[in-house]
Enzyme design. Structure first.
Site, PDB file in Angstrom:
ATOM      1  N   HIS A 240     -16.435 -34.138 -17.870  1.00  0.00           N
ATOM      2  CA  HIS A 240     -16.357 -33.434 -16.541  1.00  0.00           C
ATOM      3  C   HIS A 240     -15.041 -33.131 -15.957  1.00  0.00           C
ATOM      4  CE1 HIS A 240     -20.716 -34.475 -16.496  1.00  0.00           C
ATOM      5  NE2 HIS A 240     -20.456 -35.479 -16.663  1.00  0.00           N
TER       6      HIS A 240
HETATM    7  C1  BDR Z   1     -19.120 -36.670 -11.927  1.00  0.00           C
HETATM    8  O1  BDR Z   1     -19.741 -37.909 -11.380  1.00  0.00           O
HETATM    9  C2  BDR Z   1     -18.785 -39.031 -12.053  1.00  0.00           C
HETATM   10  O2  BDR Z   1     -19.662 -39.928 -12.706  1.00  0.00           O
HETATM   11  C3  BDR Z   1     -17.757 -38.472 -13.352  1.00  0.00           C
HETATM   12  O3  BDR Z   1     -16.582 -39.119 -13.162  1.00  0.00           O
HETATM   13  C4  BDR Z   1     -17.571 -37.096 -12.563  1.00  0.00           C
HETATM   14  O4  BDR Z   1     -16.896 -36.769 -11.629  1.00  0.00           O
HETATM   15  C5  BDR Z   1     -19.770 -35.899 -13.003  1.00  0.00           C
HETATM   16  O5  BDR Z   1     -21.003 -35.899 -12.431  1.00  0.00           O
END
Ligand code: BDR
Ligand code: CA
Length: 311
Positions: A240
Site C-alpha cells: 500500500h
Molecule cells: C494501510 O494500513 C496499514 O496496515 C498499512 O501500513 C497501510 O498504511 C492499508 O490499509
C-alpha cells in the site's frame, strides 16, 4: 528539482518499504523528517521502527520525531495480526541506537510548514498528527504544497470493515478534518494498492539484490504476505504505502480522477468510509485527486531499482 517532503508513518512492513524507497532517492527527494504515529502498532514501536529504518538505509542524518499515541476521539485499533508484534516482523536487525529528536512530531510539522515553502506531506498511517497540527496552527493548510495519503477505498471496499480502510478507520475524525481543510490532496486508496501485489517472484527480486536492505525487504514481505494469502486468497500482500512515494517519483504510473471525498464519522456500521463521488452525482466541490489505476510492473521495477541503490 528536489522535492521537500515530510513522511508521517506507522511502520508497518509496507511503510518500511515506502521509507526505504524515499531514502534511496536523494536526488529526487529531500526528506526533511520522519514523524511517527500510532496505527499498525503502538507509538513506541512505530517510533523505534522509524529509527531502525534510517539506520538500515544509512541515512541517520534524517531526524525522526515521535507523534501521537492515539486517535483524536477513539480508542486505538492496531493491526499486529497483519504486521506481527513489532510492526515490521521479518526484519533481522539489532535495536536502533539512533535517538529520537527532542521536538514532538506535531511541533516539527508546524515549524517546518510555517518556515519552508513548497513542502509535500506524505502520510502512510492514520491522520492524527496532521489533524493536531491543523488545530494548533490552521495556517499550515495554505502552506502545504500537496498532501499525498494512503487511505480509503471505493470500488474495492474496505479491509478493516466491509467499507472502511485501516488508516481512515483508525482515526476518522482526523481524516474528516484533513479532507475539509482545503489542502491539495492526492489519495492512494485500496483500489490502487490492491494492484500492487508483492508476488513471490517480485519478493525474490528484492532478495536477489544481495544487500542488507534488499534482504530486509524480502524478509519483511515474506512475513507480511502470509496474512493476505491466508485471509483473502490474494497471490501476495499489497504494498500500500510505497504508492505514495512512487507517485512523487513517477506520477505517470498512476491514473485517477479529481472528485469530492467526504469521511463518515457518525454511523457505527460505516465508520471511516471514504465516500468518493466518482461520478459527480452530488455536485459537491472536488477536494481530492483519487487514484484508481496503476502500472504494477513499472511500480515494482522502480522499487527494486531504487532500493538496489542502498547498501
Ligand atoms: C494501510 O494500513 C496499514 O496496515 C498499512 O501500513 C497501510 O498504511 C492499508 O490499509
Ligand atoms: Ca501504514
Amino acid at each position: 528539482m528536489r522535492q521537500k517532503i515530510i513522511i508521517d508513518t506507522d511502520p508497518g512492513q509496507d511503510d518500511a518499504v515506502a521509507i526505504l524507497l524515499a531514502l534511496a532517492s536523494p536526488d529526487d527527494l529531500d526528506v526533511l523528517g520522519i514523524t511517527s504515529v500510532a496505527g499498525n502498532v503502538p507509538i513506541s514501536s512505530t517510533t523505534r521502527n522509524c529509527l531502525m529504518l534510517v539506520e538500515l538505509a544509512r541515512r541517520t542524518e534524517i531526524p525522526v520525531f515521535r507523534g501521537s499515541a492515539g486517535p483524536l476521539a477513539r480508542d486505538l485499533v492496531t493491526a499486529e495480526h497483519v504486521h506481527g508484534p513489532t510492526g515490521i516482523d521479518g526484519i533481522d536487525r539489532p535495536a536502533p541506537t539512533t535517538q529520537v529528536a527532542e521536538a514532538s512530531a506535531v511541533d516539527f510539522i508546524i515549524e517546518t510548514l510555517m518556515t519552508i515553502d513548497e513542502v509535500v506531506v506524505c502520510t502512510l498511517g492514520p491522520l492524527t498528527n496532521i489533524a493536531h497540527a491543523l488545530t494548533e496552527e490552521p495556517r499550515i493548510a495554505a502552506r502545504i504544497k500537496q498532501l499525498i495519503l494512503m487511505g480509503g477505498g471505493h470500488f474495492e471496499g474496505g479491509n478493516t470493515t466491509p467499507v472502511a480502510e485501516f488508516n481512515i478507520y483508525v482515526d476518522p475524525q482526523a481524516a474528516a478534518q484533513v479532507f475539509a481543510s482545503g489542502i491539495p490532496l492526492v489519495m492512494m486508496p485500496l483500489d490502487v494498492t490492491h494492484r500492487a501485489i508483492a508476488t513471490p517472484s517480485r519478493i525474490d527480486a528484492f532478495r536477489h539484490l544481495g544487500t542488507p536492505p534488499g534482504d530486509a525487504v524480502a524478509g519483511m514481505l515474506d512475513f507480511y504476505h502470509r496474512h493476505d494469502i491466508e485471509r483473502y486468497g490474494m497471490p501476495g500482500g499489497p504494498l500500500h504505502d510505497p504508492t505514495v512515494i512512487a507517485y512523487l517519483l513517477d506520477p505517470g504510473l498512476f491514473t485517477g480522477r479529481y472528485v469530492n471525498v467526504e469521511i463518515e464519522t457518525q454511523s457505527a456500521l460505516t465508520m471511516g468510509t471514504t465516500v468518493v463521488d466518482w461520478w459527480g452525482v452530488t455536485k459537491r466541490p472536488a477536494n481530492c485527486l483519487v487514484m484508481r489505476g496503476l502500472d504494477a510492473d513499472g511500480f515494482y521495477h522502480l522499487l527494486v531499482e531504487r532500493i538496489g541503490r542502498l547498501r
